[in-house]
Design an enzyme around this catalytic site. Sequence first.
Site, PDB file in Angstrom:
ATOM      1  N   TYR A 145       0.655  -1.372  -0.378  1.00 48.71           N
ATOM      2  CA  TYR A 145       0.142  -0.080  -0.049  1.00 48.71           C
ATOM      3  C   TYR A 145       0.842   1.358   0.020  1.00 48.71           C
ATOM      4  CZ  TYR A 145       0.106  -0.753   5.134  1.00 48.71           C
ATOM      5  OH  TYR A 145       0.388  -1.032   6.366  1.00 48.71           O
ATOM      6  N   LYS A 190       5.411   3.985   4.824  1.00 47.52           N
ATOM      7  CA  LYS A 190       6.083   3.030   3.917  1.00 47.52           C
ATOM      8  C   LYS A 190       6.502   3.502   2.644  1.00 47.52           C
ATOM      9  CE  LYS A 190       5.441  -1.013   6.737  1.00 47.52           C
ATOM     10  NZ  LYS A 190       6.675  -1.427   7.534  1.00 47.52           N
TER      11      LYS A 190
HETATM   12  C1  HXC Z   1      -6.633   4.745  16.912  1.00 53.02           C
HETATM   13  C2  HXC Z   1      -4.810   4.534  18.115  1.00 53.02           C
HETATM   14  C3  HXC Z   1      -5.001   2.875  18.159  1.00 53.02           C
HETATM   15  C4  HXC Z   1      -6.230   2.794  17.517  1.00 53.02           C
HETATM   16  C5  HXC Z   1      -3.173   3.642  19.318  1.00 53.02           C
HETATM   17  N1  HXC Z   1      -3.662   4.811  19.085  1.00 53.02           N
HETATM   18  N2  HXC Z   1      -3.923   2.523  18.814  1.00 53.02           N
HETATM   19  N3  HXC Z   1      -5.681   5.329  17.577  1.00 53.02           N
HETATM   20  N4  HXC Z   1      -6.800   3.401  16.939  1.00 53.02           N
HETATM   21  N5  HXC Z   1      -6.224   1.261  17.194  1.00 53.02           N
HETATM   22  C6  HXC Z   1      -3.202   5.963  19.324  1.00 53.02           C
HETATM   23  C7  HXC Z   1      -3.510   6.368  20.783  1.00 53.02           C
HETATM   24  O1  HXC Z   1      -4.379   6.499  21.195  1.00 53.02           O
HETATM   25  C8  HXC Z   1      -2.291   7.613  20.849  1.00 53.02           C
HETATM   26  O2  HXC Z   1      -2.712   8.567  20.767  1.00 53.02           O
HETATM   27  C9  HXC Z   1      -1.108   7.213  20.007  1.00 53.02           C
HETATM   28  O3  HXC Z   1      -1.769   6.129  19.013  1.00 53.02           O
HETATM   29  C10 HXC Z   1      -0.071   6.250  20.633  1.00 53.02           C
HETATM   30  O4  HXC Z   1      -0.453   5.260  21.224  1.00 53.02           O
HETATM   31  P1  HXC Z   1       0.369   4.318  22.356  1.00 53.02           P
HETATM   32  O5  HXC Z   1      -0.422   3.195  22.749  1.00 53.02           O
HETATM   33  O6  HXC Z   1       0.943   5.316  23.443  1.00 53.02           O
HETATM   34  O7  HXC Z   1       1.400   3.984  21.580  1.00 53.02           O
HETATM   35  P2  HXC Z   1       2.851   3.075  21.728  1.00 53.02           P
HETATM   36  O8  HXC Z   1       2.749   2.424  23.144  1.00 53.02           O
HETATM   37  O9  HXC Z   1       3.956   3.787  21.488  1.00 53.02           O
HETATM   38  O10 HXC Z   1       2.434   1.994  20.603  1.00 53.02           O
HETATM   39  C11 HXC Z   1       2.733   2.241  19.388  1.00 53.02           C
HETATM   40  C12 HXC Z   1       1.442   1.585  18.595  1.00 53.02           C
HETATM   41  C13 HXC Z   1       1.232   0.132  18.736  1.00 53.02           C
HETATM   42  C14 HXC Z   1       2.036   1.764  17.094  1.00 53.02           C
HETATM   43  C15 HXC Z   1       0.344   2.476  18.781  1.00 53.02           C
HETATM   44  O11 HXC Z   1       0.134  -0.476  18.098  1.00 53.02           O
HETATM   45  C16 HXC Z   1       2.273  -1.113  18.555  1.00 53.02           C
HETATM   46  O12 HXC Z   1       3.273  -0.873  19.716  1.00 53.02           O
HETATM   47  N6  HXC Z   1       2.638  -1.789  17.654  1.00 53.02           N
HETATM   48  C17 HXC Z   1       3.543  -2.488  17.375  1.00 53.02           C
HETATM   49  C18 HXC Z   1       3.056  -4.030  16.766  1.00 53.02           C
HETATM   50  C19 HXC Z   1       2.339  -3.854  15.285  1.00 53.02           C
HETATM   51  O13 HXC Z   1       1.687  -2.612  15.085  1.00 53.02           O
HETATM   52  N7  HXC Z   1       2.739  -4.666  14.372  1.00 53.02           N
HETATM   53  C20 HXC Z   1       1.873  -4.757  13.153  1.00 53.02           C
HETATM   54  C21 HXC Z   1       2.632  -4.481  11.952  1.00 53.02           C
HETATM   55  S1  HXC Z   1       1.743  -5.076  10.542  1.00 53.02           S
HETATM   56  P3  HXC Z   1      -3.553   9.767  21.641  1.00 53.02           P
HETATM   57  O14 HXC Z   1      -3.888  10.841  20.730  1.00 53.02           O
HETATM   58  O15 HXC Z   1      -4.678   8.917  22.253  1.00 53.02           O
HETATM   59  O16 HXC Z   1      -2.272   9.953  22.495  1.00 53.02           O
HETATM   60  C22 HXC Z   1       2.303  -3.908   9.526  1.00 53.02           C
HETATM   61  C23 HXC Z   1       1.718  -3.706   8.003  1.00 53.02           C
HETATM   62  C24 HXC Z   1       0.795  -4.773   7.784  1.00 53.02           C
HETATM   63  O17 HXC Z   1       2.710  -2.804   9.861  1.00 53.02           O
HETATM   64  C25 HXC Z   1       0.371  -4.603   6.316  1.00 53.02           C
HETATM   65  C26 HXC Z   1      -0.675  -5.702   5.750  1.00 53.02           C
HETATM   66  C27 HXC Z   1      -0.813  -5.938   4.269  1.00 53.02           C
HETATM   67  P1  NAP Z   2       5.203  -7.463  14.680  1.00 53.52           P
HETATM   68  O1  NAP Z   2       5.489  -8.972  15.161  1.00 53.52           O
HETATM   69  O2  NAP Z   2       4.292  -6.752  15.541  1.00 53.52           O
HETATM   70  O3  NAP Z   2       6.539  -6.718  14.666  1.00 53.52           O
HETATM   71  C1  NAP Z   2       6.698  -5.451  14.868  1.00 53.52           C
HETATM   72  C2  NAP Z   2       8.068  -5.463  15.781  1.00 53.52           C
HETATM   73  O4  NAP Z   2       8.454  -4.055  15.702  1.00 53.52           O
HETATM   74  C3  NAP Z   2       7.995  -5.848  17.170  1.00 53.52           C
HETATM   75  O5  NAP Z   2       8.798  -6.953  17.367  1.00 53.52           O
HETATM   76  C4  NAP Z   2       8.149  -4.749  18.002  1.00 53.52           C
HETATM   77  O6  NAP Z   2       9.040  -5.168  19.239  1.00 53.52           O
HETATM   78  C5  NAP Z   2       9.058  -3.883  17.137  1.00 53.52           C
HETATM   79  N1  NAP Z   2       8.535  -2.352  17.339  1.00 53.52           N
HETATM   80  C6  NAP Z   2       7.517  -1.743  17.363  1.00 53.52           C
HETATM   81  N2  NAP Z   2       7.492  -0.508  17.829  1.00 53.52           N
HETATM   82  C7  NAP Z   2       8.819  -0.145  18.165  1.00 53.52           C
HETATM   83  C8  NAP Z   2       9.803   0.649  18.568  1.00 53.52           C
HETATM   84  N3  NAP Z   2       9.351   1.959  18.729  1.00 53.52           N
HETATM   85  N4  NAP Z   2      11.103   0.473  18.667  1.00 53.52           N
HETATM   86  C9  NAP Z   2      11.814  -0.647  18.356  1.00 53.52           C
HETATM   87  N5  NAP Z   2      11.056  -1.598  17.800  1.00 53.52           N
HETATM   88  C10 NAP Z   2       9.742  -1.621  17.768  1.00 53.52           C
HETATM   89  O7  NAP Z   2       4.651  -7.327  13.393  1.00 53.52           O
HETATM   90  P2  NAP Z   2       5.219  -8.157  11.813  1.00 53.52           P
HETATM   91  O8  NAP Z   2       3.772  -8.531  11.236  1.00 53.52           O
HETATM   92  O9  NAP Z   2       6.117  -9.325  12.020  1.00 53.52           O
HETATM   93  O10 NAP Z   2       5.715  -7.004  11.247  1.00 53.52           O
HETATM   94  C11 NAP Z   2       7.096  -6.977  10.536  1.00 53.52           C
HETATM   95  C12 NAP Z   2       7.258  -6.068   9.495  1.00 53.52           C
HETATM   96  O11 NAP Z   2       6.534  -6.689   8.606  1.00 53.52           O
HETATM   97  C13 NAP Z   2       6.965  -4.684   9.563  1.00 53.52           C
HETATM   98  O12 NAP Z   2       7.708  -3.812   9.093  1.00 53.52           O
HETATM   99  C14 NAP Z   2       5.509  -4.537   8.876  1.00 53.52           C
HETATM  100  O13 NAP Z   2       5.064  -3.295   8.598  1.00 53.52           O
HETATM  101  C15 NAP Z   2       5.757  -5.684   8.141  1.00 53.52           C
HETATM  102  N6  NAP Z   2       4.635  -5.962   7.185  1.00 53.52           N
HETATM  103  C16 NAP Z   2       3.859  -6.937   7.851  1.00 53.52           C
HETATM  104  C17 NAP Z   2       2.627  -7.470   7.146  1.00 53.52           C
HETATM  105  C18 NAP Z   2       1.696  -8.501   8.081  1.00 53.52           C
HETATM  106  O14 NAP Z   2       0.611  -8.779   7.466  1.00 53.52           O
HETATM  107  N7  NAP Z   2       2.147  -8.951   9.099  1.00 53.52           N
HETATM  108  C19 NAP Z   2       2.430  -7.113   5.782  1.00 53.52           C
HETATM  109  C20 NAP Z   2       3.343  -6.301   5.162  1.00 53.52           C
HETATM  110  C21 NAP Z   2       4.291  -5.841   5.908  1.00 53.52           C
HETATM  111  P3  NAP Z   2       8.565  -4.450  20.777  1.00 53.52           P
HETATM  112  O15 NAP Z   2       7.258  -4.606  20.801  1.00 53.52           O
HETATM  113  O16 NAP Z   2       9.558  -5.397  21.467  1.00 53.52           O
HETATM  114  O17 NAP Z   2       9.204  -3.091  20.645  1.00 53.52           O
END
Ligand code: HXC
Ligand code: NAP
Length: 284
Positions: free
Chosen positions: A158, A173
Site C-alpha cells: 500500500y 512505508k
Molecule cells: C486509533 C490509536 C490506536 C487505534 C493507538 N492509537 N492505537 N488510535 N486506533 N487502534 C493512538 C493512541 O490513542 C495514542 O494517541 C497514539 O496512538 C500512541 O499510542 P500508544 O499506545 O501510546 O503508543 P505506543 O505504546 O508507542 O504503541 C505504538 C503503536 C502500537 C503503534 C500504537 O500499536 C504498537 O506498539 N504496535 C507494534 C506492533 C504492530 O503494530 N505490528 C503490526 C505490524 S503490521 P493519543 O492521541 O490517544 O495519545 C504492518 C503492516 C501490515 O505494519 C500490512 C498488511 C498488508
Molecule cells: P510484529 O511482530 O508486531 O513486529 C513489529 C516489531 O516491531 C515488534 O517486534 C516490535 O517489538 C517492534 N517495534 C515496534 N515498535 C518499536 C519501537 N518503537 N522501537 C523498536 N522496535 C519496535 O509484526 P510483523 O507483522 O512481523 O511486522 C514485521 C514487518 O512486516 C513490519 O515492518 C510490518 O510493517 C511488515 N509487514 C507486515 C505484514 C503483515 O501482514 N504482518 C504485511 C506487510 C508488511 P517490541 O514490541 O519489542 O518493540
Amino acid sequence: MSAPPLPESARWLPAETFSGQVAVVTGGGTGLGLQISRGLAALGATVVVASRDPAHHAALREEAATAGWRVESEAFDVREASAVDELARRVLERHGEVDLLVNNAAGNFVCPAERLSTNAWRAVLGIVLDGTFYASRAFGKAMIAAQRGTILNVVATYAWTGMPGVVHSASAKAGVLAMTKTLAAEWARFGVRVNAIAPGPFESQGAAQNLWPDEATRERIEQGIPLGRFATTDEVAAQCLHLCAPVSDYVTGECLVVDGGGSLGRPFWEAGTRLKRKREGDAS
Ligand code: HXC
Ligand code: NAP
C-alpha cells in the site's frame, strides 16, 4: 552432536551464507523479524535483535543457546535518534563492524484518517519512517567506513497502491520506499546495497491484533488474494534472506513484492470469464 535443523526460510541457502557477518534486526524478536533473525543466525551470522520489550527477545535467545547460534539482544526505542546512535555505538564496540541491517520494526492499526490523532500519526511515522532513517544513518556510517554493507527495509504494497484506514502506515512505508531508492543511489559508491521487500498479509501477533482481529475480517482479506491464502512468515523471511545474501550482490534500490498477487489489479470480471464479442445486429 548433530547440527540443529535449519529454519525453513534458510534451508535453500548454503550453510555458511552469512558466516562471519554481523546483522542487526529491528523488531527481531517477533513475527517476521524473528524468522529473519533465526534464518540469519542459523546461516552463520551474529545477530543483534533490537526492540522495546526484552520479553520479546527471550525465546530467540533460548533457542540460540540450544542451537549454538550467536544471538544478542538490545532494548531500545527506534523512535529515539539518540537511542539508535547508542545502539550502533555498542554494537560497533563489541563487533567492530555491521554487515547487515534489517529495518523491520513497525507499528500499525486501522483508523479513519479524519479521526487519527496527532500522537497516533506520530507514533507510526516515528517507528516506521524516522526509525528506518535513524538506523540507516547510524549503521550506514559504519558500512560506509567499511566500504560494504547491506540494508533491507520492510515495506508494504500500500506504499504505492494506498489503502483506506492506514494513512499513517502507508505514508510512512511510501517514505521508506523513497528512502530505499535514494540511499541505494547515494551509497552504491561505498559498496552499500539498500533494498526493500513488500510482503502481503502474513500472521503475526501484532498484525492479527491490529489489522484482522476476527476470523471474518481475515477471511475477507484472504479472498482478495489471487493465490488464495496469506504468506507464511517463513516464505517472506526466505525472500528477505535472498535479498541479503551474496547471490543478490548486484541488486540495489529494488523492492521485491511477496504478496500472492494481492496488489495486482482487481478484476472487473470474475477470473476465467469469457465474454462473447457483441456484433452489429445482435439482439441486445
Ligand atoms: C486509533 C490509536 C490506536 C487505534 C493507538 N492509537 N492505537 N488510535 N486506533 N487502534 C493512538 C493512541 O490513542 C495514542 O494517541 C497514539 O496512538 C500512541 O499510542 P500508544 O499506545 O501510546 O503508543 P505506543 O505504546 O508507542 O504503541 C505504538 C503503536 C502500537 C503503534 C500504537 O500499536 C504498537 O506498539 N504496535 C507494534 C506492533 C504492530 O503494530 N505490528 C503490526 C505490524 S503490521 P493519543 O492521541 O490517544 O495519545 C504492518 C503492516 C501490515 O505494519 C500490512 C498488511 C498488508
Ligand atoms: P510484529 O511482530 O508486531 O513486529 C513489529 C516489531 O516491531 C515488534 O517486534 C516490535 O517489538 C517492534 N517495534 C515496534 N515498535 C518499536 C519501537 N518503537 N522501537 C523498536 N522496535 C519496535 O509484526 P510483523 O507483522 O512481523 O511486522 C514485521 C514487518 O512486516 C513490519 O515492518 C510490518 O510493517 C511488515 N509487514 C507486515 C505484514 C503483515 O501482514 N504482518 C504485511 C506487510 C508488511 P517490541 O514490541 O519489542 O518493540
